[in-house]
Scaffold this active site. Structure first.
Site, PDB file in Angstrom:
ATOM      1  N   CYS A 139      10.667  19.949   2.207  1.00  0.00           N
ATOM      2  CA  CYS A 139       9.666  18.824   2.546  1.00  0.00           C
ATOM      3  C   CYS A 139       9.266  18.063   2.010  1.00  0.00           C
ATOM      4  O   CYS A 139       7.477  17.917   1.883  1.00  0.00           O
ATOM      5  CB  CYS A 139       8.404  20.537   2.824  1.00  0.00           C
ATOM      6  N   HIS A 155      -0.992  18.520   0.141  1.00  0.00           N
ATOM      7  CA  HIS A 155       0.407  19.803   0.606  1.00  0.00           C
ATOM      8  C   HIS A 155      -0.072  20.378   1.623  1.00  0.00           C
ATOM      9  O   HIS A 155       0.228  20.550   2.798  1.00  0.00           O
ATOM     10  CB  HIS A 155       1.759  20.065  -0.734  1.00  0.00           C
ATOM     11  N   GLU A 186      -1.209  24.446  -5.621  1.00  0.00           N
ATOM     12  CA  GLU A 186      -1.391  23.036  -5.569  1.00  0.00           C
ATOM     13  C   GLU A 186      -3.220  22.531  -5.826  1.00  0.00           C
ATOM     14  O   GLU A 186      -3.531  22.048  -6.725  1.00  0.00           O
ATOM     15  CB  GLU A 186      -1.389  22.590  -3.682  1.00  0.00           C
ATOM     16  N   LYS A 194      -1.933  20.052   8.000  1.00  0.00           N
ATOM     17  CA  LYS A 194      -1.663  21.455   8.512  1.00  0.00           C
ATOM     18  C   LYS A 194      -2.104  21.831   9.329  1.00  0.00           C
ATOM     19  O   LYS A 194      -1.173  22.719  10.115  1.00  0.00           O
ATOM     20  CB  LYS A 194      -0.289  21.642   7.893  1.00  0.00           C
ATOM     21  N   HIS A 254       3.601  22.166   9.430  1.00  0.00           N
ATOM     22  CA  HIS A 254       4.641  22.308   9.004  1.00  0.00           C
ATOM     23  C   HIS A 254       6.068  21.176   9.850  1.00  0.00           C
ATOM     24  O   HIS A 254       6.943  22.215   9.702  1.00  0.00           O
ATOM     25  CB  HIS A 254       4.801  23.190   8.147  1.00  0.00           C
ATOM     26  N   PHE A 270      10.971  23.244  -1.161  1.00  0.00           N
ATOM     27  CA  PHE A 270      11.705  24.317  -1.542  1.00  0.00           C
ATOM     28  C   PHE A 270      12.837  24.339  -2.884  1.00  0.00           C
ATOM     29  O   PHE A 270      13.530  22.647  -2.848  1.00  0.00           O
ATOM     30  CB  PHE A 270      12.465  24.879  -0.637  1.00  0.00           C
TER      31      PHE A 270
END
Length: 407
Positions: A162, A302, A313, A331, A336, A395
Site C-alpha cells: 500500500c 495513511h 501512525e 480514505k 483504500h 504490508f
C-alpha cells in the site's frame, strides 16, 4: 529554487469520488463517501467497496480496451492522459528517450486472473485468453503508458504494497536528480475489488464489518473504526526539474521536496507498534527536503481506519510533530485503493497546497482519545500551508513518506 527541486506540473486522478482531479477534489472536500454493497462481491463475508462511478473503458480509453487492458491499466491511462494534458507537454514533440514512467501497483490484473482461472476450470485450456499474461502482470501498466506517450526512458513498476504509489513518486524524483530523465510520469494504479482479494483481506480481519452502514464504514481515526473498505483508482503526476519547468513557462503546481523510505522488519501485516520504521522514513523525508518537524503545516495521513494502523501512525506523528500540523485522511471518502493510495494522496496533497485548504476526514464523528492530533473533520479548513507530508505504509513493513511544498 534549488538545483534539486522537482516540480509537479501535471496531475490526474480517477477515484471513487469521481473521474478527474476536479471531481475527486470536490468529493473529498465534501466528505462524501460513496461506499456501497457491491453486487460483484455478493455472498462474501464482506461485500462493500469503493469503485469508480460510471467508468466506461470503451469510451474513456478506447473501444478495444477491454480486450487488451485489465482495469488497473485502464484507470492509469485515464489518469495519465489528464496529467500529461495538464502539464502542457506535448508527447508528439518531446524527446521520448528522456521521459520515464514509474507506477506503483501492488496486485496487477487480479480480475483477469480470476476470470481466466474460471474459464480454465469450466471450459478447459483452449478457451483461456492468449493475452492472459500481458493482461495481468503488474509491469504492463508502465509499459502501456510508455506506448501511450512514446516514453522510451526508464520504465518500471514499484511494488511496496500500500506504499507503492508513494514509492513510485519518490523513485521518480531520484531519476530526475540523477539526470536519467527530464520528465517522469509517476503515480499508482490498482483495481483490486475482486472476490478473491476481498475474501483474503476479510479472512485476515483487515476489513470493516459495518455492512449495515457501508457509506460510513471507513472512518479513519474514529474511536469506533473497525477496519478499512477496499477501493480502486489511479493517481498520476508529471514531474520535472523545476528549473526546466520554469524555463518553458509551465505552471508549477507544487514541489516534491523530500522522500524517505524504510522497513519495519517487524511483521508480515501488522505495523510496528513503536512506529520506529515510520518515524525513520519521516525523519529521512524531512531531512532530504531540508525542513524541520516544526516546519510541517499539514499531513495527509495513511489513515486506513484500522485500529492498529491509525494508532501507530498517530503515535509517530505526535511524537515528531506534536499537534501543530493539521491531519486528514482521504480514505473515508475514496476508500483504500492499495497500491494506488499513496499516489492518489500525494495528488490530493498537491491540491491541498494549491488551494490552501485541508479536506475533512470523512465519517470521523468521535476522534479516538488516543489520537493526540488536530484531525480535520466535518468541513474543509482554510489554512496557510507551505510544507506538507504524505504518509504511506504497507504490508511487509513498507514505509514511504513524501514531503511536498507550495510553489
Amino acid at each position: 529554487m534549488s538545483a534539486r527541486s522537482v516540480a509537479v506540473t501535471g496531475l490526474g486522478l480517477v477515484t471513487a469520488a469521481g473521474i478527474g482531479a476536479e471531481a475527486t477534489w470536490r468529493g473529498v472536500c465534501e466528505a462524501r463517501p460513496t461506499a456501497r454493497r457491491d453486487p460483484t462481491l455478493q455472498g462474501l463475508p464482506v461485500d462493500i467497496s469503493y469503485t469508480v462511478p460510471e467508468f466506461n473503458a470503451a469510451k474513456l480509453v478506447g473501444r478495444r480496451s477491454n480486450l487488451v487492458h485489465d482495469r488497473f491499466v485502464q484507470l492509469a491511462v485515464v489518469a495519465a492522459r489528464e496529467a500529461v494534458a495538464d502539464s502542457g507537454l506535448d508527447p508528439r514533440t518531446w524527446d521520448g528517450a528522456r521521459v520515464g514512467v514509474v507506477v506503483g501497483c501492488g496486485l496487477g490484473g487480479v480480475s483477469t486472473w480470476e476470470q481466466q482461472h474460471r474459464i480454465l476450470l469450466d471450459e478447459g485450456p483452449g478457451s483461456v485468453s492468449a493475452l492472459l499474461i500481458p493482461l495481468l502482470v503488474p509491469n504492463m501498466v508502465a509499459g502501456h503508458l510508455a506506448m501511450e506517450f512514446g516514453a522510451r526512458g526508464p520504465n518500471f513498476v514499484t511494488a511496496t504494497a500500500c506504499a507503492s504509489g508513494a514509492t513510485a513518486i519518490g523513485v521518480a524524483t531520484q531519476l530526475l536528480h540523477d539526470d536519467q530523465c527530464d520528465v517522469v510520469i509517476a503515480g499508482g494504479s490498482e483495481a483490486g475489488v475482486s472476490p478473491l482479494i476481498v475474501t483474503g483481506f476479510a479472512r485476515m480481519g483487515a476489513l470493516s464489518r459495518r455492512l449495515d452502514e457501508p457509506a460510513t464504514a471507513s472512518r479513519p481515526f474514529d474511536a469506533d473504526r473497525d477496519g478499512f473498505v477496499i477501493g480502486e483508482g489511479s493517481g498520476v503526476l508529471v514531474l520535472e526539474r523545476e528549473a526546466d519547468a520554469r524555463a518553458r513557462g509551465a505552471r508549477v503546481r507544487a514541489r516534491v521536496a523530500g522522500y524517505g523510505a524504510s522497513a519495519d522488519a517487524h511483521h508480515m501485516t501488522a505495523p510496528d507498534p513503536s512506529g520506529a520504521g515510520a518515524l525513520q522514513a519521516l525523519r529521512t523525508a524531512l531531512a532530504s527536503a531540508g525542513v524541520s518537524p516544526g516546519d510541517v503545516d499539514h499531513v495527509n495521513a495513511h489513515g486506513t481506519s484500522t485500529p492498529l494502523n491509525d494508532a501507530a501512525e498517530s503515535k509517530v506523528l505526535h511524537q515528531l510533530l506534536g499537534a501543530r500540523a493539521t491531519v486528514t485522511s482521504a480514505k473515508g471518502a475514496v476508500g483504500h485503493s492499495l497500491g494506488a493510495a499513496g499516489a492518489i494522496e500525494a495528488a490530493l496533497t498537491v491540491l491541498t497546497l494549491e488551494n490552501q485548504t485541508v479536506p475533512p476526514t470523512a465519517n470521523l464523528e468521535n476522534l479516538d482519545p488516543a489520537v493526540e492530533l488536530d484531525v480535520v473533520a466535518k468541513s474543509p479548513r482554510a489554512q496557510r500551508i507551505d510544507v506538507a507530508v504524505s504518509n504511506s505504509f504497507g504490508f511487509g513493513g513498507q514505509n514511504a513518506v513524501l514531503v511536498l511544498t507550495s510553489a
